[in-house]
Design a protein around this motif. Structure first.
Motif, PDB file in Angstrom:
ATOM      1  N   GLY A   1      37.020 -87.117-120.216  1.00 24.30           N
ATOM      2  CA  GLY A   1      36.165 -86.955-118.889  1.00 24.30           C
ATOM      3  C   GLY A   1      35.998 -88.304-118.095  1.00 24.30           C
ATOM      4  N   PHE A   2      35.983 -89.388-118.591  1.00 25.17           N
ATOM      5  CA  PHE A   2      35.770 -90.578-117.740  1.00 25.17           C
ATOM      6  C   PHE A   2      36.905 -91.403-118.030  1.00 25.17           C
ATOM      7  N   PHE A   3      36.968 -92.114-119.088  1.00 22.01           N
ATOM      8  CA  PHE A   3      38.176 -93.161-119.138  1.00 22.01           C
ATOM      9  C   PHE A   3      39.594 -92.786-119.074  1.00 22.01           C
ATOM     10  N   ASN A   4      39.824 -91.478-119.303  1.00 20.74           N
ATOM     11  CA  ASN A   4      41.021 -90.829-119.262  1.00 20.74           C
ATOM     12  C   ASN A   4      41.314 -90.684-117.623  1.00 20.74           C
ATOM     13  N   LEU A   5      40.454 -90.433-116.891  1.00 18.17           N
ATOM     14  CA  LEU A   5      40.604 -89.936-115.711  1.00 18.17           C
ATOM     15  C   LEU A   5      41.111 -91.382-114.927  1.00 18.17           C
ATOM     16  N   GLY A   6      40.433 -92.364-115.302  1.00 16.92           N
ATOM     17  CA  GLY A   6      40.978 -93.677-114.619  1.00 16.92           C
ATOM     18  C   GLY A   6      42.393 -93.969-115.117  1.00 16.92           C
ATOM     19  N   GLU A   7      42.691 -93.348-116.292  1.00 16.53           N
ATOM     20  CA  GLU A   7      44.077 -93.822-116.906  1.00 16.53           C
ATOM     21  C   GLU A   7      45.048 -92.861-116.248  1.00 16.53           C
ATOM     22  N   SER A   8      44.651 -91.595-116.100  1.00 18.68           N
ATOM     23  CA  SER A   8      46.133 -90.582-115.736  1.00 18.68           C
ATOM     24  C   SER A   8      45.523 -89.781-114.704  1.00 18.68           C
ATOM     25  N   SER A   9      44.485 -89.927-114.110  1.00 16.03           N
ATOM     26  CA  SER A   9      44.234 -88.630-113.265  1.00 16.03           C
ATOM     27  C   SER A   9      44.980 -89.130-111.852  1.00 16.03           C
ATOM     28  N   ARG A  10      45.723 -88.014-111.328  1.00 14.35           N
ATOM     29  CA  ARG A  10      46.460 -88.061-109.926  1.00 14.35           C
ATOM     30  C   ARG A  10      45.306 -88.264-108.855  1.00 14.35           C
ATOM     31  N   ARG A  11      44.094 -87.478-108.909  1.00 19.63           N
ATOM     32  CA  ARG A  11      43.468 -87.518-107.938  1.00 19.63           C
ATOM     33  C   ARG A  11      42.764 -88.840-107.841  1.00 19.63           C
ATOM     34  N   ILE A  12      42.181 -89.526-109.000  1.00 19.00           N
ATOM     35  CA  ILE A  12      41.636 -90.903-109.017  1.00 19.00           C
ATOM     36  C   ILE A  12      42.659 -91.969-108.347  1.00 19.00           C
ATOM     37  N   ARG A  13      44.062 -91.894-108.686  1.00 19.56           N
ATOM     38  CA  ARG A  13      44.884 -92.749-108.414  1.00 19.56           C
ATOM     39  C   ARG A  13      45.030 -93.003-106.841  1.00 19.56           C
ATOM     40  N   LEU A  14      44.844 -91.520-106.364  1.00 24.10           N
ATOM     41  CA  LEU A  14      45.349 -91.118-104.805  1.00 24.10           C
ATOM     42  C   LEU A  14      44.124 -91.796-104.098  1.00 24.10           C
ATOM     43  N   LEU A  15      42.920 -91.588-104.651  1.00 20.52           N
ATOM     44  CA  LEU A  15      41.512 -92.271-103.939  1.00 20.52           C
ATOM     45  C   LEU A  15      41.658 -93.793-104.160  1.00 20.52           C
ATOM     46  N   VAL A  16      42.238 -94.273-105.148  1.00 19.82           N
ATOM     47  CA  VAL A  16      42.295 -95.895-105.219  1.00 19.82           C
ATOM     48  C   VAL A  16      43.226 -96.416-104.196  1.00 19.82           C
ATOM     49  N   GLU A  17      44.457 -95.743-104.244  1.00 19.36           N
ATOM     50  CA  GLU A  17      45.377 -96.088-102.944  1.00 19.36           C
ATOM     51  C   GLU A  17      44.512 -96.064-101.654  1.00 19.36           C
ATOM     52  N   LEU A  18      44.076 -94.835-101.256  1.00 19.69           N
ATOM     53  CA  LEU A  18      43.497 -94.686-100.013  1.00 19.69           C
ATOM     54  C   LEU A  18      42.241 -95.447 -99.935  1.00 19.69           C
ATOM     55  N   ARG A  19      41.581 -96.071-100.906  1.00 17.76           N
ATOM     56  CA  ARG A  19      40.439 -96.720-100.577  1.00 17.76           C
ATOM     57  C   ARG A  19      40.806 -98.163-100.184  1.00 17.76           C
ATOM     58  N   ALA A  20      42.015 -98.539-100.970  1.00 16.55           N
ATOM     59  CA  ALA A  20      42.505 -99.905-100.839  1.00 16.55           C
ATOM     60  C   ALA A  20      43.200 -99.987 -99.359  1.00 16.55           C
ATOM     61  N   ALA A  21      43.556 -98.717 -98.780  1.00 19.10           N
ATOM     62  CA  ALA A  21      43.939 -98.775 -97.208  1.00 19.10           C
ATOM     63  C   ALA A  21      42.813 -99.195 -96.238  1.00 19.10           C
ATOM     64  N   GLY A  22      41.478 -98.844 -96.708  1.00 17.84           N
ATOM     65  CA  GLY A  22      40.434 -98.963 -95.787  1.00 17.84           C
ATOM     66  C   GLY A  22      40.193 -97.681 -94.537  1.00 17.84           C
ATOM     67  N   ASP A  23      39.664 -98.225 -93.705  1.00 13.40           N
ATOM     68  CA  ASP A  23      39.249 -97.076 -92.405  1.00 13.40           C
ATOM     69  C   ASP A  23      40.517 -96.603 -91.902  1.00 13.40           C
ATOM     70  N   ARG A  24      41.541 -97.415 -91.959  1.00  9.86           N
ATOM     71  CA  ARG A  24      42.874 -96.950 -91.417  1.00  9.86           C
ATOM     72  C   ARG A  24      43.654 -95.834 -92.105  1.00  9.86           C
ATOM     73  N   GLY A  25      43.329 -95.746 -93.336  1.00  6.79           N
ATOM     74  CA  GLY A  25      43.957 -94.831 -94.302  1.00  6.79           C
ATOM     75  C   GLY A  25      45.550 -95.066 -94.426  1.00  6.79           C
ATOM     76  N   LEU A  26      46.083 -93.957 -94.781  1.00  6.04           N
ATOM     77  CA  LEU A  26      47.549 -93.998 -95.188  1.00  6.04           C
ATOM     78  C   LEU A  26      47.919 -92.482 -94.407  1.00  6.04           C
ATOM     79  N   THR A  27      49.261 -92.704 -93.880  1.00  4.39           N
ATOM     80  CA  THR A  27      50.080 -91.479 -93.619  1.00  4.39           C
ATOM     81  C   THR A  27      50.345 -90.859 -95.070  1.00  4.39           C
TER      82      THR A  27
END
Lengths: 173, 186
Positions: free
Chosen positions: B90-116
Motif C-alpha cells: 500500500g505504500f512502497f509498491n505504490l512508488g514502485e509500480s503505481s501508474r497514478r503516482i508516476r503520472l503525478l510525479v511527471e506532472l509535479r515536475a512540470a510545475g504550474d504549466r502542467g503537461l498536455t
C-alpha cells in the motif's frame, strides 16, 4: 481469545457491509466512503461489545473488557483495515502486471509475443483511465488542455517522492 | 487513567515494530543498492519481527494473565503482519509500480504549466509500462520466453491474478474495470 476475536469479528462485519453496499450502489468517492464505513463499523462493533455481555451471560468471555483488550482489538482492526484497503485498490483498478499474466495464460501453448501484448494494452487501457482518475479525484486539474497538479495532488505525492529519495531509488511506474 | 495509559502504550508495540521494519528497509536499500528489492523488504520485515519480539516479551507477562498471553502475542503478531502488508503493497509498491503516482510525479515536475496529454504520453506510456512489467515478470520467473514468445512460468503470481479476478466479480460484478465500462456500469 479476547485479544483476537473482537478485532477479527469487526473486520468480518466490515467485509460483509462493504460487499453488500458496493454491490447495491458503488459510491463515487470510493476510498473516502470506505474510510467512513470502516470508522462506522468499528463504532458499531465497540458499542455492541458493551451491550451484548448482558444477554450473553457467561458466553461473553471472548468479548473485550479491560482497556488493553479494547486497544488491542482497535489496533488489530485498524491494521486489517489498512491491508484491506490496499487489497481493494488492486481490485478496483486492473493491474498491468496481472493483466499481462492472464493474457499470456489465455494464449496457452502458443504463447504470445511482446507486440501482441502491446497491441492489447495500449495507452487507452493503461494510462488514460488513470489520468481520468487523477482528474476526478481532484489531484490534477485540466486547464486549457494542460494537466496541472493541484495542491491536493502535491500533498499526496510529496511523501512518495521523499521516500523514494531516502531509498535512493529511481522513479517507479 | 494509569491502566488506560499503560494499555495505550502497549497498543503501540506492533506500530513501533513497523517503524523498525521501515527504518531497516531504508538502511538496507541505501547500503546495498544492488540487492534485489524483495530481499530488502524481507530483511526489513524480519528486523521488525525481531523488534516486535523484543518489545513484546518483557511486558506481556505483566499485561496479561497466563491464559491470555498467547492471545495477546497472536493479536500483536497479526497486527504487525497486516501493517507490513500495508507498508509493502500500500505504500512502497505504490512508488514502485503505481501508474497514478508516476503520472503525478511527471506532472509535479512540470510545475504550474502542467503537461498536455501528448507530452504526458511521451514521458510515460503503455509501451514503457508493458516493457517494464514484462521485464520484472521475466526476472522473477513468472513468465518465460521461448523463441520470442512468452509463456507462464512460476504459478504463484498467476494464482494471485486469478484470485483478484474473483474479488472483482464479488465487488464489482465484472472480471475487469473495462468489462464494467463496456457494460455501461460504473
Amino acid at each position: 481469545m479476547r485479544f483476537v476475536a473482537p478485532g477479527l469479528l469487526a473486520f468480518a462485519l466490515l467485509i460483509v457491509a462493504h460487499v453488500v453496499i458496493w454491490r447495491a450502489r458503488r459510491p463515487a468517492g470510493e476510498y473516502a466512503a470506505l474510510a467512513v464505513l470502516g470508522a462506522g463499523v468499528l463504532a458499531v462493533a465497540l458499542a455492541t461489545f458493551r451491550v451484548i455481555p448482558v444477554p450473553l451471560g457467561s458466553a461473553s468471555g471472548w468479548l473485550p473488557q479491560s482497556p488493553l483488550e479494547h486497544i488491542t482489538a482497535i489496533g488489530l482492526y485498524a491494521a486489517l483495515f489498512l491491508s484491506y484497503v490496499t487489497t481493494y485498490s488492486a481490485v478496483q483498478a486492473d493491474s498491468p502486471t496481472m493483466t499481462i499474466l492472464l493474457l499470456i495464460e489465455r494464449a496457452g501453448a502458443v504463447g504470445c509475443t511482446r507486440a501482441e501484448l502491446r497491441a492489447r494494452l495500449d495507452d487507452r487501457v493503461l494510462v488514460l483511465p488513470r489520468l481520468d482518475d487523477l482528474v476526478s479525484g481532484k489531484l490534477v486539474r485540466l486547464d486549457q488542455g494542460r494537466y496541472v497538479v493541484t495542491a491536493r495532488g502535491t500533498l499526496m505525492i510529496a511523501p512518495h517522492i521523499r521516500f523514494r529519495r531516502w531509498l535512493r531509488m529511481e522513479k517507479g511506474g | 487513567m494509569s491502566a488506560l495509559l499503560t494499555a495505550a502504550t502497549l497498543g503501540l508495540v506492533p506500530f513501533v515494530a513497523l517503524l523498525a521494519c521501515i527504518v531497516a528497509h531504508v538502511l538496507v536499500s541505501r547500503a546495498l543498492p544492488e540487492l534485489p528489492r524483495h530481499h530488502g523488504l524481507v530483511l526489513g520485515a524480519l528486523t521488525g519481527l525481531a523488534a516486535l519480539a523484543a518489545l513484546a516479551l518483557p511486558p506481556i507477562g505483566l499485561a496479561a494473565a497466563p491464559g491470555d498471553r498467547v492471545g495477546l502475542g497472536v493479536a500483536w503478531t497479526l497486527t504487525y503482519l497486516s501493517l507490513v502488508y500495508w507498508y509493502v503493497f500500500g505504500f512502497f509498491n505504490l512508488g514502485e509500480s503505481s501508474r497514478r503516482i508516476r503520472l503525478l510525479v511527471e506532472l509535479r515536475a512540470a510545475g504550474d504549466r502542467g503537461l498536455t496529454r501528448a507530452k504526458i504520453l511521451a514521458a510515460y506510456n503503455a509501451r514503457m509500462i508493458v516493457d517494464a512489467r514484462l521485464g520484472r515478470l521475466l526476472a522473477g520467473g513468472q513468465v518465460v520466453e521461448r523463441d520470442g514468445r512468452y509463456f507462464t512460468g512460476k504459478p504463484l503470481m498467476l494464482w494471485g491474478a486469478k484470485a483478484l479476478v474473483l474479488l472483482k466479480l464479488v465487488f464489482l460484478g465484472a472480471p475487469s474495470e473495462f468489462a464494467r465500462v463496456r457494460s455501461g456500469k460504473r
